[in-house]
Design an enzyme around this catalytic site. Structure first.
Site, mmCIF file in Angstrom:
data_model
loop_
_atom_site.group_PDB
_atom_site.id
_atom_site.type_symbol
_atom_site.label_atom_id
_atom_site.label_comp_id
_atom_site.label_asym_id
_atom_site.label_seq_id
_atom_site.Cartn_x
_atom_site.Cartn_y
_atom_site.Cartn_z
ATOM 1 N N CYS A 2 -21.790 -7.374 -5.245
ATOM 2 C CA CYS A 2 -22.216 -8.484 -5.926
ATOM 3 C C CYS A 2 -22.349 -9.200 -4.647
ATOM 4 C CB CYS A 2 -21.506 -9.310 -6.397
ATOM 5 S SG CYS A 2 -20.079 -8.417 -7.188
ATOM 6 N N ARG A 27 -26.566 -6.209 -0.694
ATOM 7 C CA ARG A 27 -25.046 -5.818 -1.187
ATOM 8 C C ARG A 27 -24.431 -5.161 -2.107
ATOM 9 N NH1 ARG A 27 -22.234 -10.806 0.592
ATOM 10 N NH2 ARG A 27 -20.957 -11.189 -0.826
ATOM 11 N N TRP A 102 -21.647 -5.660 -9.363
ATOM 12 C CA TRP A 102 -21.254 -4.333 -8.511
ATOM 13 C C TRP A 102 -20.116 -3.905 -9.641
ATOM 14 C CZ3 TRP A 102 -16.978 -2.200 -6.427
ATOM 15 C CH2 TRP A 102 -17.277 -0.981 -5.897
ATOM 16 N N ASN A 128 -18.597 -13.812 -7.963
ATOM 17 C CA ASN A 128 -18.106 -12.373 -7.152
ATOM 18 C C ASN A 128 -16.547 -12.244 -6.869
ATOM 19 O OD1 ASN A 128 -20.945 -12.642 -6.670
ATOM 20 N ND2 ASN A 128 -20.588 -12.694 -4.913
ATOM 21 N N GLY A 129 -16.091 -11.546 -6.727
ATOM 22 C CA GLY A 129 -14.739 -11.448 -6.539
ATOM 23 C C GLY A 129 -13.461 -10.293 -8.195
ATOM 24 N N GLU A 530 -18.150 8.898 12.919
ATOM 25 C CA GLU A 530 -18.303 7.862 12.952
ATOM 26 C C GLU A 530 -20.090 8.264 12.536
ATOM 27 O OE1 GLU A 530 -19.525 4.427 11.859
ATOM 28 O OE2 GLU A 530 -21.551 4.632 11.886
ATOM 29 N N LYS A 534 -22.015 8.612 9.092
ATOM 30 C CA LYS A 534 -23.538 8.324 8.144
ATOM 31 C C LYS A 534 -23.910 8.841 7.506
ATOM 32 C CE LYS A 534 -23.805 5.122 9.307
ATOM 33 N NZ LYS A 534 -22.016 3.658 9.757
ATOM 34 N N GLU A 537 -22.386 8.625 4.082
ATOM 35 C CA GLU A 537 -23.239 7.433 2.669
ATOM 36 C C GLU A 537 -24.257 8.046 2.721
ATOM 37 O OE1 GLU A 537 -22.359 4.021 4.708
ATOM 38 O OE2 GLU A 537 -23.494 4.593 6.787
ATOM 39 N N HIS A 553 -6.403 24.305 13.447
ATOM 40 C CA HIS A 553 -5.308 24.429 13.037
ATOM 41 C C HIS A 553 -5.773 24.319 11.381
ATOM 42 C CE1 HIS A 553 -3.248 24.163 16.209
ATOM 43 N NE2 HIS A 553 -3.567 23.154 16.836
ATOM 44 N N LYS A 654 -22.587 -3.769 0.823
ATOM 45 C CA LYS A 654 -22.732 -3.981 2.331
ATOM 46 C C LYS A 654 -20.950 -4.856 2.688
ATOM 47 C CE LYS A 654 -24.881 -4.329 6.373
ATOM 48 N NZ LYS A 654 -24.488 -2.994 7.088
HETATM 49 C C1 F6R Z 1 -20.291 1.631 6.884
HETATM 50 C C2 F6R Z 1 -20.601 0.943 6.637
HETATM 51 C C3 F6R Z 1 -19.164 0.517 6.514
HETATM 52 C C4 F6R Z 1 -18.607 -1.053 7.203
HETATM 53 C C5 F6R Z 1 -17.012 -1.694 7.145
HETATM 54 C C6 F6R Z 1 -16.480 -2.623 7.272
HETATM 55 O O1 F6R Z 1 -22.087 2.336 7.450
HETATM 56 O O2 F6R Z 1 -21.410 0.383 7.593
HETATM 57 O O3 F6R Z 1 -18.682 1.614 6.320
HETATM 58 O O4 F6R Z 1 -18.120 -0.661 8.486
HETATM 59 O O5 F6R Z 1 -17.194 -1.829 4.966
HETATM 60 O O6 F6R Z 1 -17.514 -3.769 6.988
HETATM 61 P P1 F6R Z 1 -17.503 -5.125 8.057
HETATM 62 O O7 F6R Z 1 -17.934 -4.495 9.330
HETATM 63 O O8 F6R Z 1 -18.659 -6.045 7.038
HETATM 64 O O9 F6R Z 1 -16.040 -5.037 8.017
#
Ligand code: F6R
Length: 659
Positions: A2, A27, A102, A128-129, A530, A534, A537, A553, A654
């Site tokens: 949002c 966002r 959102w 937002n929230g 990681e 990547k 997502e 296993h 985000k």
């Molecule tokens: C993945 C990604 C998310 C953030 C997670 C934490 O690429 O960006 O997994 O890493 O939502 O976000 P922050 O770092 O803002 O606490």
């Protein structure tokens, strides 16, 4: 998750709101809307309560889907149409709020999009929230005859305001009365036709920043939306509210105390929030990594020969007394923390407990005041991570925030802060912020190791104290990590500057697969986790990471002919073992890819690999940081091959400011 934008001043507000919403797109959202109030602008005369040239009608436009749907609607039904035929000269909409939603309560539909109005259409609210007591408030309001037009939690706020205003009190008292009734997390902006020219704000747990533009006042949920207009921002804190007028802002607490707030200057440049010739933000942000690492080394690693200078308030003895380090973070930031666990234990001899924040906050961790909590977050606003930080503080555990947004809640609430200096990260998938987190964490490991080694030497000299025991090879690791970090920017540049970084066969193979597995051991396991995130997502391919030794296993059952498995091979002492696991995959007709330096595949032992992603030479403990841009590029190229929206993956946001 949002986005809120608002403006009141002398300008036409609609273009400004739409630009702000576009800047907040990262966002994540599934509907958008604006509410506008007319004023008199254009000739420099501000829209005020006194000088009204048009009937004070709130005009609302909202649409499910991307912003272009809202824009189409605005073209088809321009806001002026709603002014009951009034077309007086000089009348423009000079006060407005906008929102990208959102969905949480009710699906993403036109009617659930914000802003929401009261029964009389005299009040508009964006939020937002999540309002947690929405059900009881809604029932209460329904019983008093209010009519709801959406399924959202937000709409109760508009109706509560309607009731508060109906008692004859002004908006200031009504606003305080309403926010006092809300439970949950909220960043709110509201306007009312009874007091055109004002935007009312309130914050509890969701970010909100205010900026003074050349010709009016702005509010947004994130700094990049304000960058074209101002660098001076006022950050609203929890239980703070404000009224923005065209020519002034006044801040006050939820208790009604007036507040004097000092603006903070944001060092971010507008260009950092633009694509700068790249097709998308993600690719641009990967290419910014060498500059980000250089900036961090300049800030935290002076060329004095004394190691990192992080400016932390704790001395050698304090570090030596630490019992345990807790790492608390979410998503990619958590994966940076997992990598740091290996460094901190091996280099500094300090036990590290790693937890994703959503688990940490709910599992009653056995904390001690002799511990230190490391809280890692790009946005500094992630709800679970913030809750983890607050839990530690409540138990008296010292906290260290590693944060990218300097004005964020986690930066503000941590006892000490290390900034990751990556600049605004716009693409939802974190890339440069992850690399920056790794570099800061590696520097921290070096600093802690130095402090503990110095203390151990001192205690040994004095005799009688409790000496810190460092792992036998910590000195070698320390030297190599230090050397690796100093040449890292050049090594990333060399990697990204290659004509072909990723073999197109790998891209083709992964892009046509339903499942992809990543494996590694130690630091390479952290890198694998990681890399899998990547890929999943942004490509929507099912990607999973396993500790290489775990394959047999269970997960080996998933390997069939052609299943791609990417093995990360950056750690010399572990290469043979991981290669052996890849061999087991190959024996089941899987398709195996290695990632590592040239020497990892120099022997016949590696001849069976189907493909290889080679990273430039770098000392071992720093190599997984260099594998990051290669694996990010791999995910990026597969996403491009599959035609997905790289910067705005479906269902993701985000900044995750709700639990
Ligand atoms: C993945 C990604 C998310 C953030 C997670 C934490 O690429 O960006 O997994 O890493 O939502 O976000 P922050 O770092 O803002 O606490």
């Amino acid at each position: 998750m949002c986005g809120i934008i608002g403006y009141t001043g002398a300008r036409a507000t609609l273009p400004l709101l739409l630009e702000g919403l576009a800047r907040l797109e990262y966002r994540g959202y599934d509907s958008a809307g604006v509410a506008l109030l007319p004023g008199r602008g254009g000739d420099g005369i501000l829209a005020t309560r006194q000088v009204m040239m048009a009937p004070a009608t709130i005009v609302v436009r909202k649409a499910a889907g991307r912003l272009d749907r809202l824009q189409q609607l605005l073209r088809k039904h321009p806001p002026e149409q709603d002014l009951n035929g009034f077309t007086g000269s000089g009348v423009i909409f000079t006060t407005g709020i906008g929102h990208t939603r959102w969905a949480t309560h009710g699906p993403p539909t036109d009617s659930n999009a914000h802003p929401h109005l009261d029964c009389r259409r005299r009040v508009a609210v964006v939020h937002n929230g999540i309002i947690e007591n929405t059900l009881s408030l809604r029932e209460e309001l329904l019983s008093r005859g209010h009519r709801f037009t959406s399924e959202t939690d937000t709409e109760v706020i508009a109706h509560l305001l309607e009731e508060a205003l109906a008692t004859g009190q002004g908006m200031y008292c009504a606003w305080l009365q309403v926010v006092a009734r809300l439970k949950g997390a909220f960043a709110l902006a509201a306007l009312t036709a009874d007091a055109p020219g004002s935007i009312w704000l309130a914050r509890f747990s969701s970010p909100l920043v205010v900026g003074r533009g050349a010709d009016g006042w702005l509010v947004a949920s994130d700094i990049p939306a304000l960058l074209p207009y101002t660098r001076e921002v006022y950050v609203l804190q929890d239980r703070e509210a404000a009224e923005l007028l065209p020519d002034q802002a006044r801040f006050f607490s939820f208790n009604g105390e007036s507040l004097t707030k000092v603006p903070q200057t944001v060092a971010w440049e507008l260009e950092q929030a633009e694509k700068g010739g790249f097709p998308d933000f993600m690719l641009k942000e990967i290419h910014e990594e060498p500059a980000v690492v250089r900036r961090l080394l300049t800030r935290y690693y002076p060329a004095t020969g004394d190691g990192p200078d992080l400016g932390l308030p704790w001395g050698d003895g304090w570090w030596a007394q630490r019992r345990k380090l807790w790492i608390v973070a979410s998503g990619t930031a958590a994966h940076a923390g997992l990598m740091a666990k290996y460094w901190l234990e091996r280099v500094a001899g300090l036990p590290v407990e790693f937890d994703v924040a959503s688990e940490f906050r709910t599992r009653e961790p056995l904390l001690s005041q002799r511990d230190l909590a490391l809280v890692i977050s790009q946005s500094g606003e992630t709800a679970d991570t913030l809750a983890g930080l607050r839990l530690c503080r409540a138990r008296g555990v010292p906290t260290l925030g590693i944060v990218n947004v300097p004005t964020s809640s986690i930066a503000r609430e941590s006892a000490a802060v290390l900034l990751t200096e990556a600049g605004p990260e716009i693409a939802v998938a974190s890339t440069k912020a992850y690399v920056a987190q790794l570099v800061v964490l590696a520097l921290l490991a070096l600093r802690v190791a130095q402090a503990r080694a110095r203390h151990a030497a001192g205690v040994a000299a004095e005799a009688g104290g409790t000496p810190v025991v460092l792992p036998e090879d910590s000195g070698t690791w320390r030297q190599q990590l230090e050397r690796g970090l100093t040449v890292l920017p050049t090594a990333i540049e060399e990697l990204l500057g290659r004509q072909v970084v990723i073999d197109p066969r790998i891209v083709e193979k992964l892009a046509s697969s339903e499942h992809v597995f990543y494996i590694g051991r130690g630091l390479d396991y952290a890198a694998a986790v990681e890399a899998a995130l990547k890929l999943k997502e942004i490509t929507y391919i099912h990607a999973e990471a396993y500790a290489a030794g775990e394959l047999k296993h269970g997960p080996l059952a998933l390997i069939g002919p052609g299943t791609p498995v990417v093995g990360i091979l950056t750690q010399d002492e572990l290469i043979s073992r991981t290669l052996a696991n890849l061999h087991e995959v190959k024996a089941r007709h899987g398709w195996v890819v290695g990632v590592g330096p040239q020497h990892a595949v120099a022997s016949d032992e590696a001849a069976f690999l189907d493909a290889y992603i080679q990273i430039p030479p770098l000392p071992g403990p720093a190599r997984p940081v260099l594998a990051a841009p290669a694996l990010q590029l791999l995910a990026y190229m597969v996403a491009r091959a599959r035609g997905t929206d790289v910067d705005r993956p479906r269902n993701l946001a985000k900044s995750v400011t709700v639990e």
